[in-house]
Design an enzyme around this catalytic site. Structure first.
Site, PDB file in Angstrom:
ATOM      1  N   HIS A  63       0.829  -1.207   0.000  1.00  0.00           N
ATOM      2  CA  HIS A  63       0.000   0.000   0.000  1.00  0.00           C
ATOM      3  C   HIS A  63       0.863   1.257   0.000  1.00  0.00           C
ATOM      4  O   HIS A  63       1.942   1.281   0.582  1.00  0.00           O
ATOM      5  CB  HIS A  63      -0.917   0.022   1.223  1.00  0.00           C
ATOM      6  CG  HIS A  63      -1.835  -1.148   1.264  1.00  0.00           C
ATOM      7  ND1 HIS A  63      -2.285  -1.679   2.452  1.00  0.00           N
ATOM      8  CD2 HIS A  63      -2.384  -1.907   0.288  1.00  0.00           C
ATOM      9  CE1 HIS A  63      -3.089  -2.707   2.194  1.00  0.00           C
ATOM     10  NE2 HIS A  63      -3.151  -2.868   0.892  1.00  0.00           N
ATOM     11  N   LYS A  72       4.470   6.674   8.324  1.00  0.00           N
ATOM     12  CA  LYS A  72       3.846   5.895   9.394  1.00  0.00           C
ATOM     13  C   LYS A  72       4.880   5.212  10.259  1.00  0.00           C
ATOM     14  O   LYS A  72       5.993   4.927   9.825  1.00  0.00           O
ATOM     15  CB  LYS A  72       2.855   4.882   8.840  1.00  0.00           C
ATOM     16  CG  LYS A  72       3.431   3.876   7.872  1.00  0.00           C
ATOM     17  CD  LYS A  72       2.371   2.904   7.362  1.00  0.00           C
ATOM     18  CE  LYS A  72       2.024   3.188   5.948  1.00  0.00           C
ATOM     19  NZ  LYS A  72       1.121   2.248   5.345  1.00  0.00           N
ATOM     20  N   TYR A 132      -0.376   0.921  13.783  1.00  0.00           N
ATOM     21  CA  TYR A 132       0.114   1.961  12.877  1.00  0.00           C
ATOM     22  C   TYR A 132      -0.135   3.321  13.521  1.00  0.00           C
ATOM     23  O   TYR A 132      -1.204   3.564  14.056  1.00  0.00           O
ATOM     24  CB  TYR A 132      -0.670   1.977  11.555  1.00  0.00           C
ATOM     25  CG  TYR A 132      -0.841   0.671  10.873  1.00  0.00           C
ATOM     26  CD1 TYR A 132      -0.012   0.309   9.829  1.00  0.00           C
ATOM     27  CD2 TYR A 132      -1.863  -0.200  11.246  1.00  0.00           C
ATOM     28  CE1 TYR A 132      -0.193  -0.891   9.172  1.00  0.00           C
ATOM     29  CE2 TYR A 132      -2.038  -1.403  10.597  1.00  0.00           C
ATOM     30  CZ  TYR A 132      -1.206  -1.743   9.560  1.00  0.00           C
ATOM     31  OH  TYR A 132      -1.391  -2.932   8.914  1.00  0.00           O
ATOM     32  N   ASP A 168      -6.083  -6.015  -2.762  1.00  0.00           N
ATOM     33  CA  ASP A 168      -4.692  -6.472  -2.822  1.00  0.00           C
ATOM     34  C   ASP A 168      -4.519  -7.581  -3.864  1.00  0.00           C
ATOM     35  O   ASP A 168      -3.528  -7.606  -4.585  1.00  0.00           O
ATOM     36  CB  ASP A 168      -4.224  -6.957  -1.455  1.00  0.00           C
ATOM     37  CG  ASP A 168      -4.062  -5.819  -0.455  1.00  0.00           C
ATOM     38  OD1 ASP A 168      -4.132  -4.638  -0.854  1.00  0.00           O
ATOM     39  OD2 ASP A 168      -3.875  -6.124   0.739  1.00  0.00           O
TER      40      ASP A 168
END
Length: 183
Positions: A63, A72, A132, A168
């Site tokens: 991603h 992140k 995250y 995905d």
């Protein structure tokens, strides 16, 4: 807690906590604004925390966010994951490099993924919780997904994939994703 540069990905860091263990288990600091600041990052820039739970073999990614991207901090809080970062910043000295790490609940190491890098992981244990901390609110219109099995990247995923999202599974190749991102 100490910060260590990731040589393969310019601007990426591993933040390694110092756990205090005793008969009860352990305690460790998983985020320290002074340590984050010491490597030139703004600790106040992170605006959203998220958590995913995955079963063994589940693959999430690769991603990326278009536009300004998304930085992140990623940590496996329980279990173990095989974590991957791909540098897709055209002006980066490590452009198109791939780096992989094993993150685990035992070590609580946090990986800093710079904006402009693709990220994905595979759960290695029956349960793997991944936390995250993201520097921008999520905007689904900016989501970019790249095929996890793109031959150009040749990522050595350690397990057969047991499950992944439809997005995905249907992700385009790296070349197509980059072409789409530029338009």
């Amino acid at each position: 807690m100490k910060a260590t540069e990731v040589p393969a990905i310019d601007g990426a860091y591993l933040f390694e906590p110092t756990p205090y263990a005793d008969e009860r288990g352990f305690f460790c600091r998983t985020f320290d604004s002074d340590v984050v600041r010491s490597v030139g990052l703004d600790p106040d820039a992170f605006v959203q925390d998220s958590l995913s739970r995955s079963a063994r073999g589940v693959l999430r990614g690769l991603h990326l966010r278009s536009g300004d991207g998304e930085a992140k901090l990623v940590r496996c809080s329980y279990g173990r994951i095989f974590d991957v970062v791909v540098d897709l910043r055209k002006d980066s000295p490590t452009y198109r490099n791939v780096a992989s790490f094993e993150l685990s609940g035992e070590t609580q190491v946090t990986l800093y993924v710079p904006a402009g890098c693709a990220h994905g992981f595979q759960a290695l244990t029956q349960t793997a919780d991944t936390a995250y901390r993201i520097d921008r609110p999520h905007d689904p219109a900016e989501d970019v997904t790249i095929a996890f099995d793109d031959p150009e990247l040749a990522i050595p995923w350690p397990l057969p994939v047991t499950s992944m999202s439809r997005r995905d599974r249907e992700a385009p190749s790296l070349a197509k994703a980059l072409l789409h991102q530029e338009s």
